[in-house]
Design a protein around this motif. Structure first.
Motif, PDB file in Angstrom:
ATOM      1  N   PRO A 243       0.829  -1.216   0.000  1.00  0.00           N
ATOM      2  CA  PRO A 243       0.000   0.000   0.000  1.00  0.00           C
ATOM      3  C   PRO A 243       0.861   1.262   0.000  1.00  0.00           C
ATOM      4  O   PRO A 243       0.808   2.085   0.938  1.00  0.00           O
ATOM      5  N   VAL A 244       1.650   1.438  -1.053  1.00  0.00           N
ATOM      6  CA  VAL A 244       2.610   2.542  -1.099  1.00  0.00           C
ATOM      7  C   VAL A 244       1.904   3.893  -1.000  1.00  0.00           C
ATOM      8  O   VAL A 244       2.332   4.787  -0.264  1.00  0.00           O
ATOM      9  N   GLY A 245       0.793   4.050  -1.745  1.00  0.00           N
ATOM     10  CA  GLY A 245       0.076   5.319  -1.726  1.00  0.00           C
ATOM     11  C   GLY A 245      -0.443   5.664  -0.349  1.00  0.00           C
ATOM     12  O   GLY A 245      -0.341   6.814   0.108  1.00  0.00           O
ATOM     13  N   LEU A 246      -0.988   4.674   0.346  1.00  0.00           N
ATOM     14  CA  LEU A 246      -1.525   4.900   1.680  1.00  0.00           C
ATOM     15  C   LEU A 246      -0.403   5.213   2.671  1.00  0.00           C
ATOM     16  O   LEU A 246      -0.560   6.069   3.557  1.00  0.00           O
ATOM     17  N   GLN A 247       0.730   4.540   2.523  1.00  0.00           N
ATOM     18  CA  GLN A 247       1.865   4.800   3.398  1.00  0.00           C
ATOM     19  C   GLN A 247       2.404   6.221   3.203  1.00  0.00           C
ATOM     20  O   GLN A 247       2.724   6.917   4.167  1.00  0.00           O
ATOM     21  N   LYS A 248       2.513   6.641   1.948  1.00  0.00           N
ATOM     22  CA  LYS A 248       3.011   7.993   1.666  1.00  0.00           C
ATOM     23  C   LYS A 248       2.047   9.052   2.196  1.00  0.00           C
ATOM     24  O   LYS A 248       2.477  10.069   2.752  1.00  0.00           O
ATOM     25  N   LEU A 249       0.747   8.820   2.019  1.00  0.00           N
ATOM     26  CA  LEU A 249      -0.238   9.764   2.530  1.00  0.00           C
ATOM     27  C   LEU A 249      -0.132   9.884   4.040  1.00  0.00           C
ATOM     28  O   LEU A 249      -0.120  10.995   4.589  1.00  0.00           O
ATOM     29  N   TYR A 250      -0.033   8.744   4.701  1.00  0.00           N
ATOM     30  CA  TYR A 250       0.053   8.771   6.158  1.00  0.00           C
ATOM     31  C   TYR A 250       1.333   9.454   6.627  1.00  0.00           C
ATOM     32  O   TYR A 250       1.310  10.269   7.555  1.00  0.00           O
ATOM     33  N   ALA A 251       2.445   9.136   5.965  1.00  0.00           N
ATOM     34  CA  ALA A 251       3.728   9.705   6.377  1.00  0.00           C
ATOM     35  C   ALA A 251       3.782  11.203   6.157  1.00  0.00           C
ATOM     36  O   ALA A 251       4.329  11.943   6.974  1.00  0.00           O
ATOM     37  N   SER A 252       3.207  11.672   5.049  1.00  0.00           N
ATOM     38  CA  SER A 252       3.335  13.093   4.707  1.00  0.00           C
ATOM     39  C   SER A 252       2.279  13.975   5.361  1.00  0.00           C
ATOM     40  O   SER A 252       2.533  15.149   5.623  1.00  0.00           O
TER      41      SER A 252
END
Length: 264
Positions: A243-252
């Motif tokens: 879930p790369v997109g979800l991880q990036k959203l959460y991180a940023s």
């Protein structure tokens, strides 16, 4: 993990098992038919091998392509879910940053639960977590309770409701994908194809080159079967949809709201 077995070990078991089926079928057929003139059957055996192998290869190719397409759809679904959550998060801020602070915190909590708990649970064969549903429900109810005070807010509310509702549909699709698993009929066809193809070689003597060729056939077929199994369990290694997109959203955008959680 696939069924709680490490992926390399599972791959080894599938390949060795396929080779064993090929060898067992070959030697059983040769033992039963060796007294009936195997040399005279070479031409017919070769013809049968070609036809059975062609059908067997076609079945493997079609199932492999289908599982790969399903794998891509699951990845697209996770990317779409991440995009919708991001839209909801930012539209809530556009609606009223102060008024929607708590619901954005709830959305961050939901995202953390999905990443840290729900996706690993799906990999272990468990259903969607009640905890995640409750967190999503908190966000949905808070959006329904919003009272627009101007034209901007009036335009944003139906968009928020639509997007958060679509997240629910994507969640259900995630669960369906986790429950599908490997089609039993495919496994039966794949293993029978190996057995019948190997048995048709009974007319050829068990020389080292012939046994090596039989081993190559079993190894490659076993690898294809293993790849199909891997793609059929999209939340487990080695065919894991990340879930790369979800991880990036959460991180940023979100992890600052919930200290102690980070995704590089």
């Amino acid at each position: 993990m696939i069924g709680f077995v490490p992926a390399p070990l599972m791959g080894f078991i599938v390949v060795v098992g396929t080779i064993a089926i090929a060898f067992a079928s070959y030697f059983v057929a040769r033992t039963l038919l060796s007294s009936r003139g195997p040399e005279e059957s070479k031409d017919l055996a070769g013809s049968v091998v070609i036809r059975v192998s062609a059908l067997h290869g076609l079945i493997l190719a079609l199932v492999f392509a289908q599982e790969l397409a399903n794998f891509d759809q699951i990845g697209d679904g996770l990317s779409t879910e991440a995009a919708l959550i991001g839209d909801v998060f930012h539209d809530l801020e556009r609606f009223d940053a102060d008024l929607t602070k708590e619901v954005r915190d709830d959305l961050a909590t939901y995202t953390r639960i999905v990443l840290d708990e729900e996706l690993p649970a799906l990999a272990d064969g468990k259903p969607l977590l009640r905890k995640a549903w409750e967190s999503w429900d908190d966000v949905y109810n808070a959006i329904l309770d919003l009272e627009p005070q101007n034209v901007r807010q009036t335009a944003l509310k139906p968009i928020l409701i639509k997007n958060v509702g679509e997240v629910s549909q994507l969640r259900l699709k995630r669960e369906e994908a986790a429950e599908d698993g490997v089609n039993g009929l495919f496994m039966l066809a794949a293993l029978l194809g190996v057995a019948l193809t190997a048995a048709a070689y009974f007319a050829f003597p068990p020389t080292v080159p012939n046994l090596l060729l039989l081993t190559i056939f079993g190894t490659y077929t076993g690898l294809i079967v293993f790849f199909v199994i891997a793609f059929a369990y999209p939340y487990s290694e080695p065919g894991e949809v990340r879930p790369v997109g979800l991880q990036k959203l959460y991180a940023s955008e979100m992890q600052g709201r919930l200290p102690g959680q980070s995704y590089p």
